[in-house]
Enzyme design. Structure first.
Site, PDB file in Angstrom:
ATOM      1  N   SER A 148       0.435 -10.507  -3.121  1.00 24.50           N
ATOM      2  CA  SER A 148      -0.638 -11.202  -3.829  1.00 24.50           C
ATOM      3  C   SER A 148      -0.111 -11.617  -5.196  1.00 24.50           C
ATOM      4  O   SER A 148       0.843 -11.017  -5.702  1.00 24.50           O
ATOM      5  CB  SER A 148      -1.822 -10.246  -4.006  1.00 24.50           C
ATOM      6  OG  SER A 148      -2.742 -10.757  -4.957  1.00 24.50           O
ATOM      7  N   TYR A 163      -5.445  -1.988  -6.166  1.00 24.83           N
ATOM      8  CA  TYR A 163      -4.967  -3.166  -5.447  1.00 24.83           C
ATOM      9  C   TYR A 163      -3.726  -3.748  -6.116  1.00 24.83           C
ATOM     10  O   TYR A 163      -2.721  -4.038  -5.455  1.00 24.83           O
ATOM     11  CB  TYR A 163      -6.085  -4.220  -5.395  1.00 24.83           C
ATOM     12  CG  TYR A 163      -5.785  -5.403  -4.520  1.00 24.83           C
ATOM     13  CD1 TYR A 163      -5.979  -5.346  -3.142  1.00 24.83           C
ATOM     14  CD2 TYR A 163      -5.312  -6.603  -5.065  1.00 24.83           C
ATOM     15  CE1 TYR A 163      -5.715  -6.448  -2.331  1.00 24.83           C
ATOM     16  CE2 TYR A 163      -5.039  -7.698  -4.266  1.00 24.83           C
ATOM     17  CZ  TYR A 163      -5.247  -7.623  -2.902  1.00 24.83           C
ATOM     18  OH  TYR A 163      -4.968  -8.706  -2.105  1.00 24.83           O
TER      19      TYR A 163
END
Lengths: 258, 259
Positions: A148, A163
């Site tokens: 990401s 995350y």
């Protein structure tokens, strides 16, 4: 010109996609099948996978559904065994399964942190380890991990320490596995998407305020469309990227340049 | 399968500046293989023509013209004359390998001018054309030297790092007009320019050994990445630096311990 553009294709290859029951995983499965690969789709929810596999087969592809929780070593072993049993080998892994649970770090309970790390980092490691071993045995393979932009920059307005830590871990684990396996025929790369509509970002995309934020902050002025991740994944999976390894390809509409 | 192949460039034109040799030649051929009509530009017309001829002989579509990357007027009219122009790939660059204390002002100027002003020229000319047209993809050639260096590579490394920030800024400025700008960062690649290094056995194997894959790259491998960045397959990538380096920048390759 000679049919050399086949370099971007995956005919005769077998690809495994984790997290294939929703959002981007579905896009990857369709894209890999469209590029000619037989696709093993896996996730925890088997009913949705069987629907996806049927859809791919209807479109003329080959697909096979296997239930798997990537955080479970046993499940990952079973997934590998079933994939090999069905298609004889695995050439491509797209390690896509991931979860998020945004909240301020000072309020993030340990069990949330551990769950996110278990799926996003340990799960990616377990899949890379298992399928990497298969690929090393056959002397070839390409792994694409779904990281990401939050693996290289902080999230800011959508606070999620777990995350970001997990995706940052995937970015550097990708380098390390690439280094370990490069000379034995296995390439390991990652993609780093910014904001794409998926089950994970459903709430965000339902909010005008969040969408305005994305449009304002993204040089391209818009969020990504799911199919715009398909090209980078197929490129990295295919022989067209034969000299690319250890990289994280940012697919972010320019999110990280400013 | 029914879906359109996003890697294909059928019906589109790609201009490759520096198409006469090495990575430019590889990019021209790769784009032609994806179906593009390729406009091969080079300061050396006969080299550009040779690339175009090779593409045509293999069944592709290409033509050739002389172009100096430092001549924005000529570049402007050359690019404006092309129909269905989708992408511009620019590869010209020069390196004077010399330690910083020995570098002469004229050498500095020569490297910075071709590498950095050349890239700037492409961004201005193609950027203007594409932002007015409402779309297009620009690919500039950076290098692993944008990130890692070695003695004697200071000025070259500075220009290649400079190209990255030019590309990223251009991505930020042109993004809303549908124009994408990315940088391609090759590692060590077998080209006419690197032949002298490859002929030095120690140097050749040291460079190969510093990559994770253990080998030099080929210009077609860089070319394929350029074709990818021009195509719709990378439609949400802008301001990115794609390293095609055999893992050079993924590892700390200073020492290769016994297995």
């Amino acid at each position: 010109m000679p049919a050399y553009n086949d370099l971007f294709r995956l005919d005769g290859r077998t690809a495994v996609v984790t997290g294939a029951s929703s959002g981007l995983g579905i896009v990857f499965a369709h894209a890999l099948a469209a590029a000619g690969a037989s696709v093993v789709v896996s996730a925890r929810r088997l009913d949705r996978l069987e629907q996806l596999a049927a859809e791919i087969e209807r479109e003329g592809g080959q697909a096979f559904a296997v239930a798997c929780d990537v955080a479970s070593e046993e499940d990952v072993d079973t997934l590998a065994a079933k994939a090999v049993d069905r298609f004889g080998k695995v050439d491509v892994l797209v390690a896509n399964a991931g979860v998020s649970d945004p909240r301020p770090a000072e309020q993030e309970p340990l069990d949330v942190w551990q769950r996110i790390l278990a799926v996003n980092l340990t799960g990616v490691f377990l899949c890379n380890r298992r399928f990497g071993a298969l690929m090393l045995e056959q002397g070839s393979g390409s792994i694409v991990n779904v990281a990401s932009v939050l693996g290289v920059v902080g999230a800011g307005q959508i606070p999620q320490a777990s995350y970001t830590a997990s995706k940052g871990g995937v970015v550097n684990m990708t380098r390390e596995l690439a280094a370990q396996w490069a000379r034995r025929g296995v390439r390991v790369n990652a993609i780093g998407p910014a904001w794409f509509e998926s089950e994970m970002t459903e709430e965000m995309f339902a909010s005008d305020q969040a969408l305005r934020w994305i449009r304002r902050k993204t040089p391209m002025g818009r969020p990504g469309r799911g199919d715009e991740l398909a090209g980078p994944v197929v490129f990295l999976a295919s022989d067209a990227s034969s000299y690319v390894t250890g990289q994280t390809l940012l697919v972010d509409g320019g999110w990280t340049v400013i | 399968m029914a879906s359109r192949n996003p890697f294909r460039l059928d019906g589109l034109t790609v201009a490759v500046i520096g198409a006469g040799s090495g990575i430019g030649e590889g990019a021209a051929e790769a784009c032609a293989r994806q179906g593009a009509r390729v406009a091969c530009f080079d300061v050396n017309l006969s080299a550009a023509r040779a690339t175009a001829d090779r593409i045509a002989a293999a069944g592709g579509e290409a033509d050739a013209a002389e172009l100096d990357i430092l001549d924005p007027e000529a570049m402007g009219s050359a690019l404006a004359s092309l129909d269905h122009l989708r992408g511009v790939v620019a590869t010209p660059g020069v390196n004077v390998r010399k330690r910083l204390l020995d570098y002469q002002p004229d050498e500095f100027d020569r490297v910075v001018t071709l590498n950095l002003r050349g890239a700037m020229c492409v961004l201005q000319v193609a950027g203007r054309l594409f932002t007015e047209a409402g779309g297009g993809s620009i690919v500039l050639l950076s290098s692993i030297r944008s990130q890692v260096t070695e003695p004697g590579q200071g000025v070259y490394a500075a220009t290649k790092a400079g190209i990255v920030q030019l590309a990223r800024t251009a991505a930020a400025e042109f993004g809303r007009k549908g124009v994408r700008v990315n940088a391609l960062a090759p590692g060590v690649v077998d080209t006419p320019l690197t032949k002298p290094i490859q002929q030095n056995e120690a140097w050749n194997s040291a460079y190969a050994g510093k990559t994770a894959l253990g080998r030099w790259g080929r210009s077609d491998e860089i070319g394929n990445a350029a074709a990818f960045l021009v195509s719709d397959a990378s439609s949400y990538m802008t301001g990115a630096v794609l390293f095609v380096d055999g893992g050079w920048t993924a590892i700390d390759g200073r020492f290769d311990p016994p297995a």
